[in-house]
Design a protein around this motif. Structure first.
Motif, PDB file in Angstrom:
ATOM      1  N   SER A 263       0.819  -1.221   0.000  1.00  0.00           N
ATOM      2  CA  SER A 263       0.000   0.000   0.000  1.00  0.00           C
ATOM      3  C   SER A 263       0.846   1.261   0.000  1.00  0.00           C
ATOM      4  N   LYS A 264       2.165   1.137  -0.125  1.00  0.00           N
ATOM      5  CA  LYS A 264       3.143   2.228  -0.141  1.00  0.00           C
ATOM      6  C   LYS A 264       3.428   2.792   1.253  1.00  0.00           C
ATOM      7  N   GLU A 265       2.827   2.220   2.283  1.00  0.00           N
ATOM      8  CA  GLU A 265       3.129   2.656   3.645  1.00  0.00           C
ATOM      9  C   GLU A 265       4.535   2.197   4.017  1.00  0.00           C
ATOM     10  N   ILE A 266       5.298   3.079   4.693  1.00  0.00           N
ATOM     11  CA  ILE A 266       6.684   2.779   5.058  1.00  0.00           C
ATOM     12  C   ILE A 266       6.786   2.624   6.568  1.00  0.00           C
ATOM     13  N   LEU A 267       7.390   1.533   7.017  1.00  0.00           N
ATOM     14  CA  LEU A 267       7.562   1.259   8.439  1.00  0.00           C
ATOM     15  C   LEU A 267       9.059   1.251   8.763  1.00  0.00           C
ATOM     16  N   PRO A 268       9.579   2.313   9.421  1.00  0.00           N
ATOM     17  CA  PRO A 268      10.991   2.300   9.822  1.00  0.00           C
ATOM     18  C   PRO A 268      11.175   1.482  11.092  1.00  0.00           C
ATOM     19  N   THR A 269      12.137   0.586  11.088  1.00  0.00           N
ATOM     20  CA  THR A 269      12.375  -0.271  12.246  1.00  0.00           C
ATOM     21  C   THR A 269      13.819  -0.754  12.197  1.00  0.00           C
ATOM     22  N   ASN A 270      14.138  -1.775  12.984  1.00  0.00           N
ATOM     23  CA  ASN A 270      15.487  -2.336  13.021  1.00  0.00           C
ATOM     24  C   ASN A 270      15.402  -3.841  13.261  1.00  0.00           C
ATOM     25  N   GLN A 271      16.333  -4.564  12.675  1.00  0.00           N
ATOM     26  CA  GLN A 271      16.522  -5.972  12.993  1.00  0.00           C
ATOM     27  C   GLN A 271      17.935  -6.136  13.535  1.00  0.00           C
ATOM     28  N   PHE A 272      18.231  -7.275  14.145  1.00  0.00           N
ATOM     29  CA  PHE A 272      19.550  -7.401  14.767  1.00  0.00           C
ATOM     30  C   PHE A 272      19.989  -8.852  14.844  1.00  0.00           C
ATOM     31  N   SER A 273      21.296  -9.021  15.022  1.00  0.00           N
ATOM     32  CA  SER A 273      21.895 -10.318  15.331  1.00  0.00           C
ATOM     33  C   SER A 273      22.557 -10.199  16.695  1.00  0.00           C
ATOM     34  N   VAL A 274      22.845 -11.334  17.338  1.00  0.00           N
ATOM     35  CA  VAL A 274      23.338 -11.272  18.715  1.00  0.00           C
ATOM     36  C   VAL A 274      24.261 -12.446  19.008  1.00  0.00           C
ATOM     37  N   SER A 275      25.225 -12.215  19.875  1.00  0.00           N
ATOM     38  CA  SER A 275      26.033 -13.271  20.479  1.00  0.00           C
ATOM     39  C   SER A 275      26.095 -12.971  21.977  1.00  0.00           C
ATOM     40  N   GLU A 276      26.333 -13.987  22.792  1.00  0.00           N
ATOM     41  CA  GLU A 276      26.290 -13.783  24.232  1.00  0.00           C
ATOM     42  C   GLU A 276      27.510 -14.358  24.923  1.00  0.00           C
ATOM     43  N   TYR A 277      27.756 -13.817  26.131  1.00  0.00           N
ATOM     44  CA  TYR A 277      28.898 -14.242  26.926  1.00  0.00           C
ATOM     45  C   TYR A 277      28.504 -14.173  28.399  1.00  0.00           C
ATOM     46  N   PHE A 278      28.947 -15.164  29.182  1.00  0.00           N
ATOM     47  CA  PHE A 278      28.658 -15.194  30.613  1.00  0.00           C
ATOM     48  C   PHE A 278      29.962 -15.336  31.385  1.00  0.00           C
ATOM     49  N   SER A 279      30.143 -14.486  32.390  1.00  0.00           N
ATOM     50  CA  SER A 279      31.330 -14.562  33.246  1.00  0.00           C
ATOM     51  C   SER A 279      30.881 -14.798  34.677  1.00  0.00           C
ATOM     52  N   THR A 280      31.473 -15.792  35.310  1.00  0.00           N
ATOM     53  CA  THR A 280      31.117 -16.152  36.673  1.00  0.00           C
ATOM     54  C   THR A 280      31.688 -15.139  37.654  1.00  0.00           C
ATOM     55  N   MET A 281      30.915 -14.808  38.662  1.00  0.00           N
ATOM     56  CA  MET A 281      31.339 -13.852  39.674  1.00  0.00           C
ATOM     57  C   MET A 281      32.244 -14.535  40.696  1.00  0.00           C
ATOM     58  N   LYS A 282      33.449 -13.949  40.896  1.00  0.00           N
ATOM     59  CA  LYS A 282      34.379 -14.460  41.899  1.00  0.00           C
ATOM     60  C   LYS A 282      34.129 -13.771  43.237  1.00  0.00           C
ATOM     61  N   GLU A 283      34.646 -14.375  44.288  1.00  0.00           N
ATOM     62  CA  GLU A 283      34.359 -13.886  45.637  1.00  0.00           C
ATOM     63  C   GLU A 283      34.904 -12.485  45.883  1.00  0.00           C
ATOM     64  N   PHE A 284      36.062 -12.154  45.300  1.00  0.00           N
ATOM     65  CA  PHE A 284      36.687 -10.864  45.577  1.00  0.00           C
ATOM     66  C   PHE A 284      36.496  -9.864  44.433  1.00  0.00           C
ATOM     67  N   ASP A 285      35.595 -10.146  43.500  1.00  0.00           N
ATOM     68  CA  ASP A 285      35.299  -9.191  42.429  1.00  0.00           C
ATOM     69  C   ASP A 285      34.640  -7.947  43.003  1.00  0.00           C
ATOM     70  N   ARG A 286      35.021  -6.791  42.470  1.00  0.00           N
ATOM     71  CA  ARG A 286      34.466  -5.532  42.973  1.00  0.00           C
ATOM     72  C   ARG A 286      33.204  -5.123  42.230  1.00  0.00           C
ATOM     73  N   THR A 287      32.919  -5.775  41.121  1.00  0.00           N
ATOM     74  CA  THR A 287      31.708  -5.461  40.363  1.00  0.00           C
ATOM     75  C   THR A 287      30.538  -6.288  40.889  1.00  0.00           C
ATOM     76  N   TRP A 288      29.330  -5.868  40.482  1.00  0.00           N
ATOM     77  CA  TRP A 288      28.121  -6.588  40.882  1.00  0.00           C
ATOM     78  C   TRP A 288      27.509  -7.239  39.646  1.00  0.00           C
ATOM     79  N   PRO A 289      26.868  -8.378  39.810  1.00  0.00           N
ATOM     80  CA  PRO A 289      26.258  -9.062  38.660  1.00  0.00           C
ATOM     81  C   PRO A 289      25.233  -8.179  37.957  1.00  0.00           C
ATOM     82  N   ALA A 290      25.124  -8.375  36.641  1.00  0.00           N
ATOM     83  CA  ALA A 290      24.183  -7.587  35.847  1.00  0.00           C
ATOM     84  C   ALA A 290      23.917  -8.312  34.538  1.00  0.00           C
ATOM     85  N   VAL A 291      22.930  -7.815  33.818  1.00  0.00           N
ATOM     86  CA  VAL A 291      22.627  -8.298  32.467  1.00  0.00           C
ATOM     87  C   VAL A 291      22.861  -7.130  31.516  1.00  0.00           C
ATOM     88  N   TYR A 292      23.905  -7.227  30.705  1.00  0.00           N
ATOM     89  CA  TYR A 292      24.303  -6.150  29.794  1.00  0.00           C
ATOM     90  C   TYR A 292      23.809  -6.446  28.378  1.00  0.00           C
TER      91      TYR A 292
END
Length: 353
Positions: A263-292
């Motif tokens: 119908s000639k209507e235009i829809l601006p959007t985005n598509q994406f690809s992804v890869s993931e990584y997980f790092s285990t938290m050590k006892e003396f790490d100064r950072t806090w767990p999160a989901v980035y």
């Protein structure tokens, strides 16, 4: 007369006289089958003609100064809503902590059912009612805990929140975060964590970073409205941690996309690809767990156009399949007639013998 005869000689469809035509049961059967096949092929070609198809084109992305919408719908079954924070930072240097624009959170009980709703920025809910403790010993323990918190320098508001979050953790409360983030159209990241808390408050609540469980379920993560055929690779992702803690990082490559309907209507959007990584938290790490979620934008934009086949193309295919079916059934009828005639009628040679 000579001219008429010459024209008649060009007739590609000569007619046989009516009394010379013979109708047979085998011919009727072949005709019925042929008509059924032609009807089926006609509707198939009609559906093929009416169905749209897509054409992909690529070009350099020339957009500037626009925002990037990020649609979030996630569940954290082991984090109460009071400690959940959404933070964002981009390459331009803009850093926002505990975003609250168009972001909501739903309190969930241990069974995943909704028990309350609030804005994400409300780290401390207002007390709706005073809870009376009938057990004198429990009341005495709460008084001792209050004294300890006062001794550590926490104000009354922080004390109330610490007690409330500990109670929520004991009850198995979780949180569902959903809404839309509008960020600058440059590379950056957003993350969901307990970073909105004072580090000493977080330490009092969890007893250390290794006890923060960022297990999560991604119901929906997208960078714009959906178009037909779009598949977001993170939808339905489930990451559950048992007896461990750590940080999840999702590296996302965003491809700007335009979807153009028939119908000639235009829809601006985005598509994406992804890869993931997980790092285990050590006892003396100064950072806090999160989901980035770390994202970057492609310099190439994809244009997807809906198109429909031409009517001339439809007529050409229709004539080809119907004409071919008619010719094939005619050949089949002649073969069957000759076969039956050879079986039922003795040859002339056999008669003379």
């Amino acid at each position: 007369m000579g001219m008429k005869q010459a024209i008649k000689s060009l007739d590609a469809f000569p007619r046989a006289e009516e009394h010379l035509l013979q109708k047979t049961q085998s011919g009727a059967l072949v005709s019925i089958v042929g008509l059924a096949i032609m009807a089926m092929l006609f509707f198939h070609e009609l559906t093929y003609y009416l169905t749209t198809y897509t054409v992909h084109q690529m070009s350099v992305d020339l957009k500037r100064g626009e925002t990037l919408p990020i649609h979030i719908n996630m569940t954290f079954p082991s984090l109460p809503c009071d400690v959940v924070s959404v933070d964002a930072i981009d390459m331009s240097g803009k850093h926002e902590v505990d975003l609250d624009t168009n972001i909501w959170k739903l309190r969930l009980n241990s069974h995943g059912h909704i028990v309350g709703t609030e804005y994400l920025s409300d780290l401390v809910e207002k007390e709706h009612a005073a809870h009376k403790h009938d057990d004198e010993k429990e009341h005495h323990d709460d008084a001792d805990a209050d004294k300890k918190l006062h001794a550590l320098g926490f104000d009354q508001e922080a004390e109330n929140m610490i007690k409330k979050v500990k109670q929520a953790l004991a009850n198995g409360e979780g949180c569902r975060v959903y809404g839309v983030l509008d960020v600058q159209r440059v590379a950056g990241n957003f993350h969901i964590s307990v970073h909105g808390l004072n580090i000493y408050v977080a330490q009092m609540i969890f007893g250390g970073a290794t006890h923060v469980n960022v297990s999560h379920m991604i119901h929906d993560l997208s960078f714009g409205p959906k178009y037909p055929g779009l598949h977001n690779p993170l939808d339905g992702t489930v990451r559950i941690l048992h007896d461990t803690s750590g940080t999840f990082k999702y590296y996302i490559k965003i491809v700007p996309t335009e979807y153009r309907y028939i119908s000639k209507e235009i829809l601006p959007t985005n598509q994406f690809s992804v890869s993931e990584y997980f790092s285990t938290m050590k006892e003396f790490d100064r950072t806090w767990p999160a989901v980035y979620f770390l994202y970057d934008l492609s310099p190439i934009t994809v244009t997807i156009k809906e198109e429909r086949r031409s009517f001339l193309h439809f007529i050409t295919r229709l004539c080809a399949v119907l004409g071919g079916t008619f010719a094939l059934t005619g050949m089949l009828d002649r073969w069957m007639y000759r076969l039956l005639e050879g079986v039922t009628k003795p040859s002339a040679r056999g008669v003379y013998r």
